[in-house]
Design a protein around this motif. Sequence first.
Motif, PDB file in Angstrom:
ATOM      1  N   PHE A 126      48.477-105.311   4.077  1.00  0.00           N
ATOM      2  CA  PHE A 126      48.096-104.305   3.082  1.00  0.00           C
ATOM      3  C   PHE A 126      49.102-104.274   1.934  1.00  0.00           C
ATOM      4  N   LEU A 127      50.391-104.227   2.265  1.00  0.00           N
ATOM      5  CA  LEU A 127      51.422-104.178   1.228  1.00  0.00           C
ATOM      6  C   LEU A 127      51.443-105.457   0.390  1.00  0.00           C
ATOM      7  N   SER A 128      51.146-106.583   1.001  1.00  0.00           N
ATOM      8  CA  SER A 128      51.083-107.848   0.258  1.00  0.00           C
ATOM      9  C   SER A 128      49.999-107.793  -0.809  1.00  0.00           C
ATOM     10  N   ARG A 129      48.894-107.127  -0.486  1.00  0.00           N
ATOM     11  CA  ARG A 129      47.802-106.989  -1.455  1.00  0.00           C
ATOM     12  C   ARG A 129      48.109-105.937  -2.512  1.00  0.00           C
ATOM     13  N   GLN A 130      48.768-104.856  -2.131  1.00  0.00           N
ATOM     14  CA  GLN A 130      49.021-103.739  -3.038  1.00  0.00           C
ATOM     15  C   GLN A 130      50.216-103.950  -3.961  1.00  0.00           C
ATOM     16  N   GLY A 131      51.244-104.603  -3.442  1.00  0.00           N
ATOM     17  CA  GLY A 131      52.480-104.785  -4.209  1.00  0.00           C
ATOM     18  C   GLY A 131      52.372-105.947  -5.176  1.00  0.00           C
ATOM     19  N   ARG A 132      53.357-106.046  -5.998  1.00  0.00           N
ATOM     20  CA  ARG A 132      53.420-107.158  -6.964  1.00  0.00           C
ATOM     21  C   ARG A 132      54.367-108.227  -6.434  1.00  0.00           C
ATOM     22  N   TYR A 133      54.026-108.754  -5.280  1.00  0.00           N
ATOM     23  CA  TYR A 133      54.876-109.731  -4.613  1.00  0.00           C
ATOM     24  C   TYR A 133      54.389-111.144  -4.903  1.00  0.00           C
ATOM     25  N   SER A 134      55.332-112.009  -5.206  1.00  0.00           N
ATOM     26  CA  SER A 134      54.990-113.421  -5.376  1.00  0.00           C
ATOM     27  C   SER A 134      54.738-114.018  -3.995  1.00  0.00           C
ATOM     28  N   ASP A 135      54.085-115.164  -3.978  1.00  0.00           N
ATOM     29  CA  ASP A 135      53.864-115.855  -2.706  1.00  0.00           C
ATOM     30  C   ASP A 135      55.192-116.161  -2.025  1.00  0.00           C
ATOM     31  N   GLN A 136      56.211-116.491  -2.809  1.00  0.00           N
ATOM     32  CA  GLN A 136      57.532-116.796  -2.257  1.00  0.00           C
ATOM     33  C   GLN A 136      58.137-115.570  -1.562  1.00  0.00           C
ATOM     34  N   ILE A 137      58.027-114.393  -2.164  1.00  0.00           N
ATOM     35  CA  ILE A 137      58.556-113.166  -1.558  1.00  0.00           C
ATOM     36  C   ILE A 137      57.794-112.841  -0.272  1.00  0.00           C
ATOM     37  N   ILE A 138      56.484-113.017  -0.297  1.00  0.00           N
ATOM     38  CA  ILE A 138      55.673-112.747   0.899  1.00  0.00           C
ATOM     39  C   ILE A 138      56.070-113.692   2.037  1.00  0.00           C
ATOM     40  N   GLN A 139      56.237-114.981   1.712  1.00  0.00           N
ATOM     41  CA  GLN A 139      56.640-115.952   2.731  1.00  0.00           C
ATOM     42  C   GLN A 139      58.021-115.626   3.285  1.00  0.00           C
ATOM     43  N   ARG A 140      58.951-115.246   2.413  1.00  0.00           N
ATOM     44  CA  ARG A 140      60.300-114.885   2.870  1.00  0.00           C
ATOM     45  C   ARG A 140      60.252-113.659   3.775  1.00  0.00           C
ATOM     46  N   ALA A 141      59.431-112.666   3.415  1.00  0.00           N
ATOM     47  CA  ALA A 141      59.331-111.454   4.224  1.00  0.00           C
ATOM     48  C   ALA A 141      58.833-111.789   5.627  1.00  0.00           C
ATOM     49  N   HIS A 142      57.855-112.664   5.727  1.00  0.00           N
ATOM     50  CA  HIS A 142      57.319-113.037   7.040  1.00  0.00           C
ATOM     51  C   HIS A 142      58.334-113.852   7.843  1.00  0.00           C
ATOM     52  N   ALA A 143      59.242-114.533   7.171  1.00  0.00           N
ATOM     53  CA  ALA A 143      60.221-115.372   7.865  1.00  0.00           C
ATOM     54  C   ALA A 143      61.420-114.593   8.414  1.00  0.00           C
ATOM     55  N   PHE A 144      61.657-113.375   7.935  1.00  0.00           N
ATOM     56  CA  PHE A 144      62.814-112.608   8.405  1.00  0.00           C
ATOM     57  C   PHE A 144      62.689-112.311   9.891  1.00  0.00           C
ATOM     58  N   SER A 145      63.765-112.586  10.605  1.00  0.00           N
ATOM     59  CA  SER A 145      63.807-112.319  12.041  1.00  0.00           C
ATOM     60  C   SER A 145      64.435-110.950  12.300  1.00  0.00           C
ATOM     61  N   ALA A 146      64.393-110.544  13.565  1.00  0.00           N
ATOM     62  CA  ALA A 146      65.045-109.288  13.955  1.00  0.00           C
ATOM     63  C   ALA A 146      66.534-109.357  13.644  1.00  0.00           C
ATOM     64  N   GLN A 147      67.135-110.498  13.864  1.00  0.00           N
ATOM     65  CA  GLN A 147      68.570-110.668  13.569  1.00  0.00           C
ATOM     66  C   GLN A 147      68.832-110.536  12.074  1.00  0.00           C
TER      67      GLN A 147
END
Length: 184
Positions: free
Chosen positions: A150-171
């Motif tokens: 939902f936030l990916s659709r609503q925000g002004r995020y580039s594909d790169q920012i979205i990919q980085r967000a999904h890659a973040f681990s718990a650590q």
Amino acid sequence: MVSHPKVFTDASSAILLYKAGLFKGIYRTVSIVLARSVFSEITRPGYKGAGFFSLYQNLVSCLSPAPTPLDPAGIRSLDPGERDTIRIYLQHRKQASSSRLTGFILVDDGRAARLCQTHDYPFINALLVPKVLCYSGRLTPRERDEKMAFLSRQGRYSDQIIQRAHAFSAQDLRYFTQGIANGK
């Protein structure tokens, strides 16, 4: 007594969290701090969520930054809300320097995020809030994925920012989750 981390939030992040139905969940686990300029912006008639935020006026801290001649390079080029948010964070950090968890900045403005990165200020954007809440046991993985989509659709995020967000681990997000896991 549990000490809740302070989250210094800009207007676009607050609005995105409201739209995603996450603002109530986050304010229950952290102490939200808004610059007065941010609060004025998000409660302006006609803004999505203005009535909602007006109701939460007593549940968040609204502060004005104190004048300082020691602004970090680049801060004066930011919009007032982001500039004031970062200034308030810096004032808090200076006062709480003995504390291990001084809080973090929640910002969805690209220029403000770059300034935070340049000066090594801890920050995340609204897109990472579902991950932080999931890693701290506040959302299920399914809820996290739905909110991030939902936030990916609503925000002004580039594909790169979205990919980085999904890659973040718990650590990777440990600093942001450590205070939330023991929240209210």
